[in-house]
Design a protein around this motif. Structure first.
Motif, short mmCIF file in Angstrom:
data_model
loop_
_atom_site.label_atom_id
_atom_site.label_comp_id
_atom_site.label_asym_id
_atom_site.label_seq_id
_atom_site.Cartn_x
_atom_site.Cartn_y
_atom_site.Cartn_z
N ARG A 79 0.82 -1.22 0.00
CA ARG A 79 0.00 0.00 0.00
C ARG A 79 0.85 1.27 0.00
N TRP A 80 2.13 1.17 0.28
CA TRP A 80 3.02 2.32 0.27
C TRP A 80 3.73 2.50 -1.07
N LYS A 81 3.58 1.52 -1.94
CA LYS A 81 4.25 1.56 -3.24
C LYS A 81 3.83 2.80 -4.03
N GLY A 82 4.82 3.55 -4.53
CA GLY A 82 4.57 4.72 -5.36
C GLY A 82 4.29 6.01 -4.60
N ARG A 83 4.30 5.99 -3.29
CA ARG A 83 3.97 7.18 -2.50
C ARG A 83 5.02 8.28 -2.60
N CYS A 84 6.27 7.93 -2.89
CA CYS A 84 7.34 8.93 -2.92
C CYS A 84 7.64 9.46 -4.32
N LYS A 85 6.94 8.96 -5.31
CA LYS A 85 7.26 9.30 -6.69
C LYS A 85 7.28 10.81 -6.94
N ASN A 86 6.24 11.51 -6.52
CA ASN A 86 6.16 12.95 -6.76
C ASN A 86 7.23 13.71 -5.96
N SER A 87 7.45 13.31 -4.72
CA SER A 87 8.46 13.98 -3.89
C SER A 87 9.85 13.79 -4.46
N LEU A 88 10.15 12.58 -4.93
CA LEU A 88 11.46 12.33 -5.52
C LEU A 88 11.63 13.11 -6.82
N ALA A 89 10.55 13.23 -7.61
CA ALA A 89 10.61 13.99 -8.86
C ALA A 89 10.90 15.46 -8.58
N GLU A 90 10.31 16.01 -7.52
CA GLU A 90 10.56 17.40 -7.15
C GLU A 90 12.02 17.62 -6.78
N LEU A 91 12.65 16.58 -6.23
CA LEU A 91 14.07 16.67 -5.85
C LEU A 91 14.99 16.36 -7.02
N GLY A 92 14.42 15.95 -8.16
CA GLY A 92 15.21 15.68 -9.35
C GLY A 92 15.67 14.23 -9.50
N TYR A 93 15.04 13.32 -8.80
CA TYR A 93 15.39 11.90 -8.89
C TYR A 93 14.29 11.15 -9.62
N THR A 94 14.67 10.10 -10.35
CA THR A 94 13.69 9.31 -11.09
C THR A 94 13.35 8.00 -10.38
N SER A 95 14.12 7.62 -9.36
CA SER A 95 13.84 6.38 -8.65
C SER A 95 14.37 6.47 -7.21
N VAL A 96 13.91 5.55 -6.39
CA VAL A 96 14.39 5.49 -5.01
C VAL A 96 15.87 5.12 -5.00
N ASP A 97 16.26 4.19 -5.86
CA ASP A 97 17.68 3.79 -5.93
C ASP A 97 18.57 4.98 -6.27
N GLU A 98 18.13 5.82 -7.21
CA GLU A 98 18.90 7.00 -7.58
C GLU A 98 18.99 7.97 -6.41
N PHE A 99 17.90 8.13 -5.66
CA PHE A 99 17.89 8.99 -4.48
C PHE A 99 18.88 8.47 -3.43
N ILE A 100 18.84 7.17 -3.16
CA ILE A 100 19.75 6.58 -2.16
C ILE A 100 21.20 6.75 -2.58
N ASP A 101 21.48 6.54 -3.86
CA ASP A 101 22.84 6.76 -4.34
C ASP A 101 23.26 8.22 -4.16
N GLY A 102 22.34 9.15 -4.41
CA GLY A 102 22.63 10.56 -4.22
C GLY A 102 22.91 10.90 -2.76
N VAL A 103 22.13 10.33 -1.87
CA VAL A 103 22.31 10.57 -0.44
C VAL A 103 23.66 10.00 0.02
N ARG A 104 24.03 8.85 -0.52
CA ARG A 104 25.29 8.20 -0.14
C ARG A 104 26.50 8.81 -0.85
N GLY A 105 26.25 9.71 -1.79
CA GLY A 105 27.34 10.38 -2.48
C GLY A 105 28.00 9.54 -3.57
N ARG A 106 27.24 8.71 -4.20
CA ARG A 106 27.79 7.86 -5.27
C ARG A 106 27.64 8.51 -6.62
#
Length: 106
Positions: A79-106
């Motif tokens: 039921r939580w699937k897809g809930r972060c899509k809009n928030s991640l798009a506003e931050l300039g990320y296309t996926s959760v994996d891309e966001f995590i890599d960005g946070v980790r500095g990869r």
């Protein structure tokens, strides 16, 4: 059956740590197991531990004793699937994996 619960008491003064004293508390003296392997949990215990109809419980073995405890609620991740899509798009990320890599500095 009983429950062992810690009773924290102050230890001696000085460089020693506090002592943990364990008490054995009997909640229920005895109970008969029915023909189908069932037992009835008394109402005051069900109320105390919020065990209503269809409550899930777990049986574990600890130090040669059978322990019954309320099962942890399972998180429905579907039921939580897809809930972060809009928030991640506003931050300039296309996926959760891309966001995590960005946070980790990869």
């Amino acid at each position: 059956m009983g429950v062992i619960r810690p009773n924290l008491t102050a230890g001696p003064s000085g460089p020693f740590r506090p002592v943990t004293k364990y008490e054995f508390c009997v909640i229920l003296n005895s109970m008969k197991v029915g023909e189908r392997g069932q037992v009835t949990i008394p109402k005051d215990i069900r109320d105390r531990f919020s065990l209503g109809p269809n409550a899930e419980v777990e049986f574990t073995i600890q130090d040669g004793s059978i322990v019954l405890q309320k099962a942890h609620k399972k998180l429905d991740l579907q039921r939580w699937k897809g809930r972060c899509k809009n928030s991640l798009a506003e931050l300039g990320y296309t996926s959760v994996d891309e966001f995590i890599d960005g946070v980790r500095g990869r």
